[in-house]
Structure formats: structure tokens, C-alpha cells
Write a protein that holds these residues in place. Structure first.
Motif, PDB file in Angstrom:
ATOM      1  N   GLN A 232       0.683  -1.239   0.011  1.00 32.52           N
ATOM      2  CA  GLN A 232      -0.079   0.037   0.100  1.00 32.52           C
ATOM      3  C   GLN A 232       0.891   1.207  -0.036  1.00 32.52           C
ATOM      4  N   VAL A 233       1.581   1.385   1.073  1.00 35.36           N
ATOM      5  CA  VAL A 233       2.315   2.603   0.854  1.00 35.36           C
ATOM      6  C   VAL A 233       3.403   2.775  -0.028  1.00 35.36           C
ATOM      7  N   THR A 234       3.885   1.738  -0.563  1.00 32.89           N
ATOM      8  CA  THR A 234       4.847   1.790  -1.996  1.00 32.89           C
ATOM      9  C   THR A 234       3.987   2.386  -2.844  1.00 32.89           C
ATOM     10  N   ALA A 235       2.844   1.645  -3.092  1.00 35.74           N
ATOM     11  CA  ALA A 235       2.039   2.200  -4.365  1.00 35.74           C
ATOM     12  C   ALA A 235       1.959   3.696  -4.263  1.00 35.74           C
ATOM     13  N   GLY A 257       5.735  -7.159  -0.589  1.00 33.56           N
ATOM     14  CA  GLY A 257       4.564  -6.209  -0.772  1.00 33.56           C
ATOM     15  C   GLY A 257       5.124  -5.158  -1.500  1.00 33.56           C
ATOM     16  N   VAL A 258       6.385  -4.477  -0.810  1.00 36.37           N
ATOM     17  CA  VAL A 258       7.168  -3.664  -1.828  1.00 36.37           C
ATOM     18  C   VAL A 258       7.620  -3.877  -3.148  1.00 36.37           C
ATOM     19  N   MET A 259       8.069  -5.146  -3.388  1.00 34.67           N
ATOM     20  CA  MET A 259       8.482  -5.731  -4.540  1.00 34.67           C
ATOM     21  C   MET A 259       7.238  -5.715  -5.343  1.00 34.67           C
ATOM     22  N   ALA A 260       6.112  -5.915  -4.972  1.00 34.96           N
ATOM     23  CA  ALA A 260       4.833  -6.264  -5.892  1.00 34.96           C
ATOM     24  C   ALA A 260       4.289  -4.736  -6.340  1.00 34.96           C
ATOM     25  N   ALA A 261       4.352  -3.852  -5.509  1.00 35.26           N
ATOM     26  CA  ALA A 261       4.049  -2.408  -5.881  1.00 35.26           C
ATOM     27  C   ALA A 261       4.983  -2.010  -6.945  1.00 35.26           C
TER      28      ALA A 261
ATOM     29  N   LEU B 193      -2.076  -6.392 -12.656  1.00 35.35           N
ATOM     30  CA  LEU B 193      -1.146  -5.695 -13.906  1.00 35.35           C
ATOM     31  C   LEU B 193      -2.034  -5.341 -15.105  1.00 35.35           C
ATOM     32  N   LYS B 194      -3.010  -6.175 -15.190  1.00 36.35           N
ATOM     33  CA  LYS B 194      -4.009  -5.832 -16.557  1.00 36.35           C
ATOM     34  C   LYS B 194      -4.769  -4.691 -16.466  1.00 36.35           C
ATOM     35  N   ALA B 267      -3.452 -10.790  -5.813  1.00 34.70           N
ATOM     36  CA  ALA B 267      -2.687 -10.419  -6.936  1.00 34.70           C
ATOM     37  C   ALA B 267      -2.101  -8.942  -6.586  1.00 34.70           C
ATOM     38  N   ARG B 268      -2.700  -8.187  -5.683  1.00 35.23           N
ATOM     39  CA  ARG B 268      -1.795  -6.984  -5.440  1.00 35.23           C
ATOM     40  C   ARG B 268      -0.420  -7.190  -4.703  1.00 35.23           C
ATOM     41  N   THR B 269      -0.509  -7.990  -3.850  1.00 34.37           N
ATOM     42  CA  THR B 269       0.435  -8.375  -2.822  1.00 34.37           C
ATOM     43  C   THR B 269       1.443  -9.373  -3.273  1.00 34.37           C
TER      44      THR B 269
END
Lengths: 353, 354
Positions: A232-235, A257-261, B193-194, B267-269
């Protein structure tokens, strides 16, 4: 009417069958069997003479609840290290985040008259009296990581260096910026829980090391050590800073989560440094195909070392590579900077997040 | 609560009677015309009801634009929309439950449990479709348990869902062995991502759930029964509606929303974890309440709840854009909740008295 009843009956039957099917399906989805990665750490660090069998001893062990990767690794490291010595019995009490309960658990260990206690308190200040009580009862206490308020409450302390961790990250980033010739870099920092002393120490070390190179932190956000908060915060951070040169994330557990964002935003113009040293992050550093280039360790292998220290103290031995006949009163682990160059050396000590 | 005594009876007939006497009277009054009257809101009502929030949101946009050059950009609005999507879906379910006179404290824990259950090694080995099905079934199943405990076990919703909150998170932690489960199924990670026509898929899912929720709440018998149940369960029962079944369905709906939210969060995390969805129950309840829904049930709008979600997400966004500390952010959030509710009650009470 009969048709209606029939219809209802069929509907009930279908619903019933559907529910039974769903239950069976869900039951099949609970297994995590394949993922049981071997417990990390547990390297025998002591040299041969320290390893000579001693008298049979029981070491008591108490730590907070294993509710995240790092504490999980602390507990499993302590257990596997104790298992390496045939004469050592580990009496590990159930981990708890309730200070009251931890106090009574340690008191039980004192009553049992164990030979030594390894204690990672949930709150160092709250467990000080209990540590003192054990020491006065003649049971040496090895204080792990979170410090007691009174040094007399422990025979020795071993733990990580939060300030040093921040400094290591700051030094690495400053070097990288200089070698790239960036004079006014945008440096972002993602903290863990902001109001914890350990977070403030980490940030101070980071700011000081950057300051020596004439740099400063331009964007700072705080997450909550969880994957979701990291994302969240990274986004939002990536929106706030359309261009970043370097990013330090305090904690590898939230780092997933940081990497995902970062991947979702499609950003790759900066270098990222992690914190603590999870196996996920080390593997990413090793494969070198993402923004993360390094992580600064806060190694849970300290639990294995604490068991060794407790064993040495209970046997009245010192550390054979030192001149003194006794174990030192305090040992601060250094925070290593793990990069692609040395990651293979640290990967065995990494913890699964 | 803030209405003067002379308006009390008027307000009472639309809200929940607190004592037995009023309940019986209201039941008698409602069985006939009461339920029908709820349909005949003036056309202006939704705007009036959400006036406070619209003002707050507009003010936030002004503040955002004037304090940060990065606020008023397409990318940032996309970011706010996506940040709102997961908690937004949970809030849709919560709106139904609260309008129906209940409360669901278990939503955050159900998101966590669904995310963990759907991302175990066994679930992931079957691919994306099974993971999605698993998350939604787990959420719905747990919601049904909540509903059955409340409707047939006669437990207070607060207690039943509190128990579910604690045990579902415990089960999630046990199942994941306190580890973070990395999602390796690319189709799941692709959900975050989509984009279609520049709109992120997560926002589209969010929009679809809100639209479906709005239609069910405002255009179906189920929706009207939900308002009626929250207004007066006794009157609803006397009107010949099986309130037990309806209660179970409401909590199942909330659980299903949690399951959908869990997939979005997976998906988001790119992970499933027992720490997911922390404090979602409070965020969702706060959004519903500042959105103008009565905590006692019987009245409320889905649009208001969604605006409430946007208000919170925008505040966080503005604070991070301006590099401000979390502590300041929390203080401001609290102040804005109170301010929004004050403006809201004024707008609503004027509407009631006219």
C-alpha cells in the motif's frame, strides 16, 4: 403443488450436494506440505574446543509468538542448535506476546532450576525484574536482542545492531550514488512501524551515513512490517516520487509487498536495498533481474549463538578464540551488506518470510 | 440522536425502535405502508445524503492539488482507485450487513483466511480458477457460519463475528504456519497488472461489485427486505419474510465480498498471509458510517459508503505525496471522520424534517 414440492426437494438436494462438494474441495486445498522449507540458520559457529561435550544441562528458552518470519526463525534456530548437542536439553516454553504470560513462563523455568535461560523478551523493560530474579537464583540469563532495562538482569546480551543496519544501508546507497555520479539523488525510505525505537535507530543510522556523503532522505513512509502495508505505502510513494534513485526498505517481510508494488507500477529506474535478510530477497539479489541489489542483515542466527553462549556459561567455559576465560557480557552482531557478490555466503543463514 | 424531541417519533418510524412498546407500535404501522414507504424517497435524497462527503472529497482534491504537483494526474487517480478497490469490495458487503441491522467484525480476518487458503501449495497447484473459487467459497462459507450463529443460534452479531474474527485469523496463521505464502500462479498476479482501455482490472472488478451491489440493494426484493429487516426485524417477520434465511444470506454476501477482496489482495501483494486485511473491519465500518448509513440499520446508501472509502484513500494518498508522518495522518483521519459525520447529520436531519 406436488410438482412444486418435488422442485423444492430437488433444489434442497442440489444445495446439499453442492455444499458437500464445496466442503470436500476446500478440504483438499488446505495442504501446504511441499512448502516446508528447511529451517534456516543453525550454523555451528563455535570452534572445536568449545564443542567438546560438557556436562548434561537443560537450557530454558522463551521468545514472543512466532507470528512473522523473523521470530519464527529465532525459535526454530534455537531448537535446531540445541539439538546439535547430545548433552543439552532445551526446555522451550510456548511463545507469547502477552508480557504477563511470558513472566510466569520464565518463573516456571526458574522454579524448575534449569541450568541457563535464553530469553528474547516481548518487551525488554517489562521482563527486567524476571531476569534479575533468575540471576539472583543463580541461573545465568542470556538476553537475546531486546535489551533489559538493568544490565544485572542478564549474564550476557547478544543482539542485532539497528543503528548499524541503517548505517550499512546508507553507506551502500551513498557509494552507489557516487559511483553513478548522481549529485542530488532522490532517496526514499520505507520504515517498519514508525513509533518503535528500533525503527528510529535504523532511520537515524541511515540518515547519518547518507549525511556523511552529503545526501539526505527525500521521501519517507512507514508500513507495518506486513506484506499488505508494504504494498500500500509503496504504491503511494511511487506516485509521490515520479523519479527515484535509491530506496531502502527496513524489513524484508514487508519487502514482498514493496516489490509487488514496484513491479505493478513498472518502475525500474532505481536501486533498492532490503533489511533483515530473508531468503526471498537474497534469491532476488542473486538472480539480479529486479531493482533489489542488496540487503542489510539483522540475522536470526543470533538465537543459535545464544544457545551456544548459554551452554558455554553453564559449563563455566569462555570463548576459546578470546583470551578471557569467561564469555563476554555483551555481543553486538554486525549488520552485513549482502550483495550479489557475497550472497551465497549468507543464503544459508537467511530466513523464510 | 441529535434530533430534538418533537422530531423523535417521525425519525423513529424510519429507524429501529429501541424498546418493546415502540417496537410493537412500529410493527403495526409498518406491516402495511411502512415497507412501501421506504421505496418512495425523493429523488434528491441520495445527493443530500452524500452532500457532506462530496464536499469533503472536493476539499481534499483542492488540498491535494495545491500541495502536490503529483496529485492531479491520471496516474494518481488510477492509483487512488486501485488502492480503494480491495477495501471497497469489503465495504459493499459491510453496507448490506449494517443496513440489515447487523455488524460484521470478521471481514479482515476472512480476507486473511481466504487469501491463505487460496494460496496454499495445494490450491496453487490447481491453477488460478481453483484459487479464485477457493477464496470465494471460504469467504462465503465462513459468512454462512456467522449468519447461522446469529439467526439460529441467537448470538448477538457483535459477538458471533468477533469470535469468527479471532478464530479465522488463528486458522489462517496455523494454515500458513505464520509464513508469507508467495503466489507463483502468474494469472493471479496478472489481475493486478492488467488494464483494459487504461482502466486497471482491479478497478473494473471493484466497479462491477459496486454496480451489482447497488442493483441488488435498490432494485430487487432482496434489497428491500434488507432495508426492512434493519428497520424492524419484527415488522419484517410479520410481513411474512423469513428473517432467519435473510440474515444468513446477508452474512454470506459479506463473506463472499471478503473472498473476492482476498483474490484482489493476492494479486496486489503477490502473497497470501494471515496478516492481510488487518483492521479492515474498522476501515469498512467507518466508511459505511461516514457514508450516511445508520449503525442501527434500516437506512443507508451504497454510494455513500463508496464515497467514504474514497475519502480515506485520498487522505492517505495526499499525506504520502506530501511526505507527512503516519501519526499526523491518523490525527487528521479522526478529525475528518467527525467533520464528515457532523456535516452528514445536518444534511440528513434537514432532509428528515422537510
Amino acid at each position: 403443488m406436488a410438482a412444486l414440492m418435488d422442485n423444492l426437494g430437488r433444489r434442497r438436494l442440489l444445495t446439499g450436494a453442492g455444499a458437500a462438494g464445496a466442503t470436500a474441495f476446500l478440504a483438499a486445498c488446505t495442504s501446504n506440505a511441499e512448502s516446508s522449507a528447511p529451517a534456516a540458520g543453525g550454523q555451528t559457529t563455535a570452534v572445536a574446543t568449545d564443542n567438546a561435550p560438557g556436562k548434561p544441562i537443560t537450557i530454558g528458552f522463551s521468545a514472543p509468538e512466532a507470528d512473522h518470519g523473523w521470530i519464527g526463525a529465532i525459535t526454530s534456530n534455537a531448537k535446531s542448535q540445541a539439538g546439535k548437542y547430545s548433552e543439552v536439553t532445551l526446555d522451550a516454553v510456548e511463545g507469547t506476546n502477552d508480557v504477563n504470560q511470558q513472566i510466569s513462563q520464565v518463573e516456571t523455568l526458574i522454579d524448575k532450576k534449569v541450568d541457563a535461560i535464553v530469553l528474547l523478551p516481548f518487551d525488554g523493560k517489562a521482563l527486567t525484574e524476571t531476569g534479575l530474579k533468575a540471576q539472583l537464583a543463580g541461573i545465568p540469563v542470556v538476553n537475546l536482542d531486546r535489551v533489559f532495562a538493568d544490565p544485572r538482569a542478564a549474564r550476557t546480551w547478544i543482539g542485532g545492531d539497528n543503528y548499524g543496519m541503517g548505517a550499512a544501508a546508507g553507506t551502500y546507497i551513498a557509494d552507489q550514488m557516487k559511483s553513478k555520479g548522481i549529485s542530488e539523488p532522490v532517496i526514499a525510505e520505507i520504515q517498519g512501524i514508525a513509533n518503535l525505537p528500533l525503527t528510529q535507530e535504523r532511520s537515524q543510522g541511515f540518515a547519518d551515513a547518507l549525511g556523511e556523503a552529503g545526501f539526505k532522505v527525500t521521501n519517507q513512509v512507514s508500513a507495518e512490517f506486513t506484506v499488505e502495508s508494504g504494498q500500500q505505502v509503496t504504491a503511494d510513494l511511487l506516485q509521490a516520487a515520479p523519479h527515484i534513485d535509491a530506496l531502502w526498505n527496513h524489513d524484508d517481510d514487508q519487502g514482498v509487498g514493496v516489490m509487488a508494488a514496484i513491479n505493478q507500477a513498472g518502475r525500474d529506474e532505481f536501486i533498492m536495498v532490503g533489511g533483515a535478510g530473508s531468503s526471498n530477497m537474497m534469491k532476488l539479489i542473486k538472480s539480479d533481474n529486479s531493482v533489489i541489489k542488496a540487503t542489510v542483515t539483522y540475522p536470526p542466527s543470533m538465537a543459535s549463538s545464544a544457545i551456544n553462549l548459554a551452554r558455554l556459561i553453564a559449563n563455566g567455559r569462555g570463548m576459546s578464540d578470546l583470551v578471557e576465560p569467561d564469555v563476554p557480557a555483551s555481543i553486538t552482531l554486525s549488520s552485513a551488506t549482502v550483495t550479489k557478490a557475497n550472497v551465497d555466503q549468507y543464503l544459508p543463514l537467511a530466513f523464510p518470510s | 440522536m441529535t434530533q430534538p424531541p418533537d422530531q423523535r417519533t417521525d425519525a423513529r418510524s424510519q429507524t429501529v425502535p429501541t424498546d418493546e412498546q415502540a417496537r410493537v407500535e412500529a410493527a403495526a404501522a409498518r406491516t402495511g405502508a411502512g415497507i412501501a414507504a421506504l421505496r418512495d424517497h425523493p429523488a434528491l435524497a441520495p445527493v443530500l445524503r452524500n452532500l457532506g462527503l462530496l464536499v469533503v472529497l472536493a476539499l481534499l482534491c483542492v488540498v491535494g492539488t495545491s500541495t502536490s504537483p503529483n496529485f492531479l494526474t491520471v496516474d494518481n487517480f488510477r492509483n487512488i482507485l486501485v488502492s480503494s478497490s480491495v477495501i471497497g469490495v469489503v465495504t459493499v458487503g459491510m453496507t448490506f450487513v449494517i443496513i440489515g441491522g447487523g455488524i460484521d467484525l470478521s471481514v479482515g480476518a476472512l480476507v486473511a483466511l481466504s487469501s491463505v487458503w487460496a494460496s496454499t501449495v495445494a490450491s496453487q497447484s490447481h491453477g488460478a480458477a481453483v484459487m479464485i473459487l477457493c477464496a470465494v467459497l471460504v469467504g462465503t462459507g465462513a459468512g454462512i457460519v456467522n449468519g447461522v450463529l446469529i439467526a439460529y443460534g441467537r448470538l448477538v452479531p457483535f459477538i458471533a463475528t468477533l469470535a469468527m474474527m479471532v478464530s479465522a485469523r488463528g486458522l489462517a496463521a496455523k494454515m500458513a504456519d505464520n509464513k508469507t505464502q508467495i503466489v507463483t500462479v502468474q494469472q493471479i498476479n496478472d489481475i493486478a497488472l492488467k488494464e483494459y482501455a487504461g482502466i486497471p482490472l482491479l478497478a473494473i472488478i471493484f466497479g462491477a461489485v459496486v454496480l451489482a451491489g447497488w442493483l441488488v440493494l435498490n432494485r430487487t426484493t432482496f434489497g428491500r427486505r434488507t432495508f426492512a429487516l434493519g428497520g424492524s426485524s419484527e415488522a419484517t417477520r410479520l410481513a411474512g419474510i423469513n428473517i432467519n434465511v435473510h440474515t444468513v444470506l446477508l452474512y454470506a454476501l459479506s463473506g463472499a465480498c471478503c473472498g473476492i477482496a482476498a483474490v484482489m489482495l493476492l494479486a496486489r501483494t503477490t502473497t497470501g498471509s494471515s496478516t492481510h486485511g488487518e483492521l479492515y473491519e474498522l476501515d469498512a465500518i467507518a466508511a459505511v458510517i461516514i457514508g450516511g448509513t445508520l449503525l442501527t440499520g434500516g437506512r443507508g446508501t451504497l454510494v455513500g459508503s463508496i464515497l467514504g472509502v474514497f475519502v480515506f484513500t485520498t487522505i492517505t494518498n495526499i499525506f504520502i505525496l506530501n511526505n507527512l508522518a503516519t501519526s499526523v495522518q491518523n490525527i487528521t483521519k479522526g478529525v475528518i471522520i467527525v467533520a464528515a459525520v457532523l456535516v452528514q447529520t445536518r444534511a440528513t436531519s434537514r432532509h428528515v424534517s422537510t
